[in-house]
Write an enzyme that holds these catalytic residues in place. Structure first.
Site, PDB file in Angstrom:
ATOM      1  CG  ASP A  33      -2.535   5.098  -2.897  1.00  0.00           C
ATOM      2  OD1 ASP A  33      -1.717   4.220  -3.230  1.00  0.00           O
ATOM      3  OD2 ASP A  33      -3.417   4.906  -2.037  1.00  0.00           O
ATOM      4  CG  HIS A  40      -2.226  -0.747   0.948  1.00  0.00           C
ATOM      5  ND1 HIS A  40      -3.130  -0.393  -0.039  1.00  0.00           N
ATOM      6  CD2 HIS A  40      -2.753  -1.841   1.556  1.00  0.00           C
ATOM      7  CE1 HIS A  40      -4.157  -1.224  -0.021  1.00  0.00           C
ATOM      8  NE2 HIS A  40      -3.945  -2.119   0.934  1.00  0.00           N
TER       9      HIS A  40
END
Length: 384
Positions: free
Chosen positions: A163, A133
Site C-alpha cells: 500500500d 489488497h
C-alpha cells in the site's frame, strides 16, 4: 505557513479512496501542494475505517462533496480537474472512464494534467479487473514469501510494503517526476503506479543478492530475514525486545566486546550460516538476562547497530525522536511529522483531516462560481 513546502503552488485533485491513494495525497499535501479531495455527496469512502478528522492519511486537505452521478456534479468535477496540475484516483480500472472522468476526457480538457492512477494490479494484465489488497499484491510481486522466520509461514509486514512503499509513495514519486516534466515544457500524462510493480522495485536489492548467489529463497535463511544471529530481534528480561544489526565486521566486533564474547571462538565465523542457529540461541539467552532499559544503557550510542524495539507510543517519547521533532500533534492527536526535510524550504504543520464537503463553497468560489450558483447546485443535490 499554509501551502509551505517545495510543492507550494501545485493543485492536486484527489478522488476519495482508502489506503495508498490517500497516502500519496498526504505526501503531496505535506510538502506544500494544495490537495482538494473529491468526496461523495452521499458520504462514505469505502473500506471499514470511519471518516474522521483524526484520519492521519487525510490530513492537510480541502474537501468538496460532489454527486458524480448528476450532470451538474460531473461538470463541476471536470471544471475542477481543468484547474489542477495533478489528479489521484485509486479505483479499479475502468471506473473513472465509466464516470466520464477518464484520462482521455480530462487530458483533452487540460493537456498539462498529470493523471495519477493507484491500482493494485495495474491498468493492464490478467489480474487488472479484480479486487485485491496489500497482502495479495506483495504476494504476487515476490515479496511476501521472504517475510518471516524459518519453519513458519510468511508474515505480512502490516500493509507497509504494498500500500504505502510500493503504492502511495511510488505514485507520489511518479507524479512529482511527471509534474517536473510538465514544468520543463512536456505534456501531461498518465502515471500507472501498480502496487505489484512498486513492490517488485522495492525488492531490487534482494534480486541483486540472489543474482550473485548470496540470497536463498528459503524463508529465514539469509542475512536480512532473521536467519543471521547478528541481524534479529531478541526478547529481554522484562518481556520487551531489542534489535541488533551488527553486519559489518567492526560492528560485529563491537557487539561481541560489549556482550563479553570477544574471546568466544564460536562467534568467530560470523558469516557461516551453518553456525547461525546455535549462535542465535546463545544470544537469546544473553539478552534475556537484562531488561530493555539495561540493554539501552549498555548498547545505545555505540556502533553495535542497536535500537530498542519501540511501540508507536514509546517511539513518540524517545529522546532521539523528540530531538528531531519526528512527531507532531494535530488538534491534540499525535502524528508523524512530514518527511523528508529540506535545508531551504520549511514544510507546514499539518492540518487535521476535513470532513466531506467542508470546503465545497470555498473551492467552488475559487473556480469562479457565485454564491447564488453554489446555492442552486446544493439545492439540485450536485454538492453537499
Amino acid at each position: 505557513m499554509a501551502g509551505a513546502g517545495p510543492l507550494a503552488g501545485l493543485r492536486i485533485v484527489e478522488f476519495a479512496g482508502i489506503g495508498p491513494g490517500p497516502f500519496c495525497g498526504m505526501m503531496l499535501a505535506d510538502h506544500g501542494a494544495e490537495v482538494i479531495r473529491v468526496d461523495r455527496a452521499s458520504g462514505g469512502r469505502g473500506g471499514s475505517q470511519p471518516i474522521s478528522s483524526k484520519d492521519v492519511l487525510a490530513r492537510g486537505r480541502k474537501s468538496i462533496a460532489l454527486n458524480l452521478k448528476s450532470e451538474e456534479g460531473l461538470a463541476l468535477a471536470r471544471k475542477l480537474c481543468a484547474s489542477a496540475d495533478g489528479l489521484i484516483e485509486g479505483f479499479r480500472p475502468g471506473v473513472m472512464e465509466r464516470l466520464g472522468l477518464g484520462p482521455d476526457v480530462l487530458l483533452a480538457d487540460n493537456p498539462k494534467l498529470v493523471y495519477g492512477r493507484m491500482p493494485g494490479w495495474g491498468q493492464t494484465g490478467p489480474y487488472a479487473p479484480y479486487a485485491g489488497h496489500d497482502i495479495n499484491y506483495i504476494a504476487l510481486a515476490g515479496a511476501l514469501a521472504h517475510f518471516g522466520r524459518s519453519g513458519e509461514k510468511p508474515t505480512p509486514p502490516i500493509n507497509m510494503v504494498g500500500d504505502f512503499g510500493g503504492g502511495g509513495m511510488m505514485l507520489a514519486f511518479g507524479m512529482v517526476s511527471a509534474l517536473l516534466n510538465v514544468a520543463r515544457g512536456g505534456e501531461g500524462q498518465v502515471v500507472d503506479a501498480a502496487m505489484t510493480d512498486g513492490t517488485a522495485v522495492l525488492m531490487a536489492m534482494i534480486h541483486g543478492m540472489a543474482n550473485q548467489g548470496i540470497w536463498r529463497e528459503e524463508l529465514g535463511a539469509n542475512l536480512l530475514d532473521t536467519g543471521a544471529h547478528f541481524y534479529d530481534t531478541y526478547e529481554t528480561a522484562d518481556g520487551k525486545f531489542v534489535s541488533i544489526g551488527s553486519i559489518e565486521p567492526q560492528f560485529y566486533a563491537e557487539l561481541r566486546a560489549r556482550l563479553g564474547l570477544a574471546e568466544d571462538a564460536e562467534f568467530d565465523a560470523q558469516m557461516n550460516p551453518a553456525g547461525w542457529p546455535a549462535l542465535k540461541e546463545k544470544l537469546a539467552a544473553i539478552f534475556r538476562s537484562k531488561t530493555r532499559d539495561e540493554w539501552d544503557a549498555l548498547l545505545e550510542h555505540s556502533d553495535v547497530c542497536y535500537a530498542p524495539v519501540l511501540t508507536m507510543s514509546e517511539a513518540r517519547e524517545h529522546p532521539h525522536n523528540v530531538a528531531r521533532a519526528a512527531f507532531v500533534e494535530v488538534d491534540g492527536d499525535p502524528q508523524p511529522a512530514p518527511a523528508p526535510r529540506y535545508s531551504g524550504t520549511q514544510t507546514a504543520q499539518p492540518a487535521a483531516a476535513p470532513m466531506p464537503g467542508d470546503d465545497s463553497d470555498s473551492v467552488l468560489a475559487d473556480l469562479g462560481l457565485s454564491a447564488e450558483e453554489i446555492a442552486s447546485l446544493r439545492g439540485a443535490g450536485a454538492i453537499s
